[in-house]
Scaffold this active site. Structure first.
Site, PDB file in Angstrom:
ATOM      1  CB  SER A 148      -4.608 -10.361   3.476  1.00  0.00           C
ATOM      2  OG  SER A 148      -4.554 -11.609   4.135  1.00  0.00           O
ATOM      3  CE1 TYR A 161      -1.947  -7.585   7.596  1.00  0.00           C
ATOM      4  CE2 TYR A 161      -3.157  -9.662   7.573  1.00  0.00           C
ATOM      5  CZ  TYR A 161      -2.243  -8.809   7.004  1.00  0.00           C
ATOM      6  OH  TYR A 161      -1.610  -9.169   5.840  1.00  0.00           O
ATOM      7  CE  LYS A 165      -3.045  -6.331   4.520  1.00  0.00           C
ATOM      8  NZ  LYS A 165      -2.206  -5.542   3.586  1.00  0.00           N
TER       9      LYS A 165
END
Ligand SMILES: NC(=O)c1ccc[n+]([C@@H]2O[C@H](COP(=O)([O-])OP(=O)(O)OC[C@H]3O[C@@H](n4cnc5c(N)ncnc54)[C@H](OP(=O)(O)O)[C@@H]3O)[C@@H](O)[C@H]2O)c1
Length: 256
Positions: A148, A161, A165
């Site tokens: 991402s 998160y 990533k």
């Protein structure tokens, strides 16, 4: 260089998180390029529906397999089942991810940390290890990790998160280095904001959306189909000299 380099006829690909969103769009892209596809996610009903749609459209074999990426028994069984049913494995798209927490990182409970690491990193690593062994039997293959833009630019509230990533981007580089000699290429894709179920809380938040689009050169979100072509490219011989790379598909938001 001809377009035939993008073809995947006779190849077998696993796409995790293949029942909807970006994973389903990638599965459609791979199937349109001629690959047989295994769709994996937690819920069989959604997988079966997507499998019917994709095989009707492309005429390839599409096999739905229920598997939770945070459960290592499921991860191992996914590759075993694929080899048993499809006879080989050439492409793995590690697309499924979890984001069970939104807020200040110090408020995140330890159980959430364990869950997000299990799905976003541990499951990806072990699935890649089992898949690489299967791919090696046919002379190699291609692994594609769904990272991402958050790996490079953290967003308020999405801290853990982003950590996973960023870890995935480095895992891509580590595995590419270790497995290049085995004929296995490992690359990643880093999308910006894509309009899916996963990101719904973000794009339905008007304040967030206008801030985000305000610093996105193309001034809009992506649709899942706009990420799929990068995966077909990375799966195919068209990208034969690429490994360890992360392709950004973020509408220019990293520069905003
Ligand atoms: N949407 C964005 O803006 C965006 C941006 C950058 C990167 N990404 C990344 O793109 C990937 C796909 O996201 P998406 O937006 O397409 O999401 P989505 O539309 O919500 O789809 C998620 C898929 O993953 C499956 N899944 C969820 N948890 C799973 C688990 N523990 N084990 C196995 N499968 C699981 C879901 O099916 P089940 O419910 O059946 O398990 C579903 O098929 C993720 O890696 C995400 O981090 C998304």
């Amino acid at each position: 260089m001809t377009l035939s380099k993008f073809r995947l006829d006779g190849k077998v690909a696993i796409v995790t998180g293949g029942s909807r969103g970006i994973g389903k769009a990638i599965a459609i892209g791979l199937a349109d390029a001629g690959a047989h596809v295994v769709l994996a996610s937690r819920k069989l009903a959604g997988l079966e529906e997507a499998a019917r749609e994709i095989s009707r459209r492309s005429g390839v074999r599409v096999l739905p397999i229920a598997a939770h990426m945070g459960r290592m028994d499921d991860v191992k069984a996914l590759v075993e089942h694929t080899e048993r049913e499809m006879g080989r494995l050439d492409v793995l798209v590690n697309n499924a991810a979890a984001n069970p927490f939104y807020g200040p990182i110090q408020k995140m409970e330890e159980s959430i940390f364990d869950k997000i690491i299990a799905v976003n990193l541990k499951g990806v690593l072990y699935l890649s290890i089992y898949a690489a062994d299967a791919m090696e039997k046919n002379g190699g293959g291609s692994i594609i990790n769904m990272a991402s833009v958050q790996a490079f630019r953290p967003e308020q509230g999405l801290g853990m998160y982003s950590v996973t990533k960023a870890g995935l981007v480095m895992m891509t580089r580590v595995l590419s280095k270790e497995w290049g000699p085995r004929g296995i290429r490992v690359n990643a894709i880093a999308p910006g904001l894509v309009q899916t179920h996963f990101s719904e809380a973000l794009w339905k938040n008007e304040k967030f959306l206008s801030q985000r689009l305000g610093r996105t050169a193309l001034g809009r979100m992506a649709q899942p189909e706009e990420i799929a072509a990068a995966a077909v490219f990375l799966a195919s011989e068209a990208s034969s000299y690429m490994t360890g790379a992360t392709m950004l598909a973020d509408g220019g938001s990293l520069n905003g």
